[in-house]
Design an enzyme around this catalytic site. Structure first.
Site, PDB file in Angstrom:
ATOM      1  N   TRP A   1     -64.030 -25.922 -97.961  1.00 51.16           N
ATOM      2  CA  TRP A   1     -63.621 -26.714 -99.141  1.00 51.16           C
ATOM      3  C   TRP A   1     -63.794 -25.840-100.384  1.00 51.16           C
ATOM      4  O   TRP A   1     -64.915 -25.506-100.736  1.00 51.16           O
ATOM      5  CB  TRP A   1     -64.514 -27.961 -99.189  1.00 51.16           C
ATOM      6  CG  TRP A   1     -64.447 -28.796-100.437  1.00 51.16           C
ATOM      7  CD1 TRP A   1     -63.506 -28.763-101.410  1.00 51.16           C
ATOM      8  CD2 TRP A   1     -65.381 -29.824-100.825  1.00 51.16           C
ATOM      9  NE1 TRP A   1     -63.788 -29.695-102.377  1.00 51.16           N
ATOM     10  CE2 TRP A   1     -64.934 -30.361-102.045  1.00 51.16           C
ATOM     11  CE3 TRP A   1     -66.550 -30.345-100.256  1.00 51.16           C
ATOM     12  CZ2 TRP A   1     -65.615 -31.367-102.715  1.00 51.16           C
ATOM     13  CZ3 TRP A   1     -67.218 -31.355-100.920  1.00 51.16           C
ATOM     14  CH2 TRP A   1     -66.754 -31.864-102.125  1.00 51.16           C
ATOM     15  N   HIS A   2     -62.670 -25.422-100.984  1.00 51.87           N
ATOM     16  CA  HIS A   2     -62.838 -24.620-102.190  1.00 51.87           C
ATOM     17  C   HIS A   2     -61.688 -24.686-103.192  1.00 51.87           C
ATOM     18  O   HIS A   2     -61.823 -24.219-104.305  1.00 51.87           O
ATOM     19  CB  HIS A   2     -63.059 -23.142-101.834  1.00 51.87           C
ATOM     20  CG  HIS A   2     -61.802 -22.430-101.445  1.00 51.87           C
ATOM     21  ND1 HIS A   2     -61.267 -22.518-100.193  1.00 51.87           N
ATOM     22  CD2 HIS A   2     -60.950 -21.653-102.161  1.00 51.87           C
ATOM     23  CE1 HIS A   2     -60.163 -21.818-100.141  1.00 51.87           C
ATOM     24  NE2 HIS A   2     -59.928 -21.281-101.318  1.00 51.87           N
ATOM     25  N   ARG A   3     -60.558 -25.243-102.781  1.00 52.28           N
ATOM     26  CA  ARG A   3     -59.388 -25.162-103.664  1.00 52.28           C
ATOM     27  C   ARG A   3     -59.665 -25.737-105.044  1.00 52.28           C
ATOM     28  O   ARG A   3     -60.344 -26.758-105.172  1.00 52.28           O
ATOM     29  CB  ARG A   3     -58.256 -25.987-103.070  1.00 52.28           C
ATOM     30  CG  ARG A   3     -57.592 -25.327-101.925  1.00 52.28           C
ATOM     31  CD  ARG A   3     -56.193 -24.948-102.250  1.00 52.28           C
ATOM     32  NE  ARG A   3     -55.597 -24.481-101.027  1.00 52.28           N
ATOM     33  CZ  ARG A   3     -54.553 -23.678-101.000  1.00 52.28           C
ATOM     34  NH1 ARG A   3     -53.995 -23.267-102.117  1.00 52.28           N
ATOM     35  NH2 ARG A   3     -54.050 -23.289 -99.852  1.00 52.28           N
TER      36      ARG A   3
ATOM     37  N   ASP B   1     -59.117 -27.070 -96.806  1.00 56.04           N
ATOM     38  CA  ASP B   1     -58.040 -26.889 -97.787  1.00 56.04           C
ATOM     39  C   ASP B   1     -57.732 -25.406 -97.956  1.00 56.04           C
ATOM     40  O   ASP B   1     -57.096 -24.998 -98.921  1.00 56.04           O
ATOM     41  CB  ASP B   1     -58.400 -27.547 -99.130  1.00 56.04           C
ATOM     42  CG  ASP B   1     -59.684 -27.002 -99.742  1.00 56.04           C
ATOM     43  OD1 ASP B   1     -60.219 -25.992 -99.258  1.00 56.04           O
ATOM     44  OD2 ASP B   1     -60.152 -27.605-100.742  1.00 56.04           O
TER      45      ASP B   1
END
Ligand code: UD1
Ligand code: UDP
Length: 367
Positions: free
Chosen positions: A201-203, A278
């Site tokens: 999860w990083h977008r 993501d």
């Protein structure tokens, strides 16, 4: 004829993409220079990949990490130019779609040095997606564009790029995945549960506000299964800043660890039940091992994988979409459902095709 080839990289996925291309260049005995923009800088976001993938250490690090898009891009542009002029390479290779890619494309193209873009052509068709802007500029400034899949090549043709500049090479991440899969590693996975969902999860779109991060946490709280989450430093920092870390800790299913190296990641991926991510790279890699990726963002990624059912879009703004996705996850886990491994990303020889093309272009001065 000997050539001097420069790679410009700066982010975790670029170190992974660089590895197979570097091996192909080394095989031919060309001089190779790696410039690190410094956009990613933590030990486990940068150095670990050079060490474990056996990549030569960068000749220079521009220390451009952290800051707004403009700040990072500007730092790379201003610090890179002199190095490229002094080194005067015959060719420069850039990778993917980050701010480092954009900045490098601008510098190298203005110096009229042949520019080769690896992983070009993919389009989300979202005007607000930061990677889309980077990729469009980098693609249109490059002399040769190597696409990971056929759809990306078609996108470039539709944008009017000369077809002779577009090469469907296949995906260098697939090359790297096969290369590592053929080796055995001594990495302990004892700290992880036997059965788990893997997550990344990083977008920007999923971390841009407290509200968005709360939506993601609400989604995760509805999943009654272990979730192993190697957490990107950006996400950790923002969860803490938004005072959401307590909520993370209260979810007993979440197993948060620091970002892991590539080899550990591929082991986690091959053993997981499914992926929630993501990430452009991880969502694609899941298909290499026949795992489904639940992609928690409305964004046009890897259309062929969506079409074939490897990627399931989850709209975390929509309860119905969440419920549907969780039901499907439960079925995958309960019935141990598996997909066949995807074959959308070439034959595992993308790096060879890329270096062959560079060699031919330089030899015939067709750049
Ligand atoms: C960047 C890329 C994104 C890519 C991702 C790969 C852009 C616009 N975004 O996003 O396309 O998918 O890399 O992971 O270029 N940080 C650290 N240590 C690090 C790296 C980052 O603490 O080693 C923190 C810093 O606070 C930094 C923040 O994370 O400001 C964001 O890093 P940045 O490189 O700007 O964006 P990413 O989200 O990593
Ligand atoms: N990855 C990794 N360790 C992690 C998380 C991801 O090695 O803790 C790898 C992942 O397997 C893939 C790449 O990093 O090869 C994807 O990078 P990231 O998700 O940061 O960026 P994106 O692909 O979205 O640009």
């Amino acid at each position: 004829m000997s050539y001097k080839i420069m790679h410009i990289v700066g982010n975790r996925p670029q170190f992974i993409k660089l590895a197979p291309v570097s091996r192909a260049i080394q095989k031919r005995g060309y001089e190779e220079i790696i410039i690190h923009t410094g956009q990613h800088f933590d030990e486990n976001m940068s150095n670990i990949f050079f060490e474990e993938l056996g990549i030569q250490y960068p000749k220079a690090n521009l220390n451009a990490g952290s800051g707004t898009h403009a700040q990072v891009t500007a730092k790379v542009i201003s610090r890179l130019e002199e190095i490229v002029i002094n080194e005067n390479p015959n060719a420069v290779i850039i990778y993917g779609d980050t701010n480092s890619t954009l900045a490098a494309a601008i510098v190298v193209s203005k110096l009229n040095i042949p520019l080769f873009h690896v992983e070009s052509g993919s389009r989300t068709f979202s005007k607000t997606n930061p990677e889309e802007k980077n990729r469009i500029v980098a693609d249109h400034l490059s002399n040769y564009l190597f696409t990971p899949d056929k759809i990306s090549a078609d996108n470039l043709k539709k944008e009017g790029i000369d077809p002779t500049q577009i090469i469907f090479s296949g995906d260098v991440m697939y090359d790297q995945f096969l290369y590592c899969a053929a080796q055995s590693y001594n990495i302990s996975t004892e700290k992880y549960p036997v059965n788990y969902i893997l997550m990344t999860w990083h977008r920007q779109e999923n971390t841009c506000s407290k509200n968005r991060m709360e939506k993601m946490l609400s989604f995760l709280e509805k999943i009654n299964y272990n979730i192993v989450l190697p957490l990107h430093p950006r996400t950790r920092k923002l969860l803490i800043e938004h005072d959401l870390w307590k909520r993370v800790e209260m979810n007993d299913n979440l197993i948060i660890v620091d970002p892991v190296g590539y080899k550990e990641m591929t082991i986690l991926l091959s053993r997981c039940k499914l992926l929630i991510s993501d990430s452009g790279g991880a969502s694609k890699e899941a298909s290499f091992v026949g795992k489904k990726c639940f992609f928690p963002l409305r964004l046009g990624v890897w259309p062929e994988l969506v079409e074939l059912g490897y990627i399931n879009m989850v709209d975390i703004d929509d309860d119905k979409s969440i419920q549907r996705s969780i039901k499907e996850m439960e079925e995958i886990i309960h019935f141990n459902k598996k997909m066949i491994k995807s074959s959308c990303f070439g034959n595992g020889n993308a790096a060879e095709i890329i270096v062959d093309t560079i060699e031919r272009a330089l030899r015939t001065q067709n750049v």
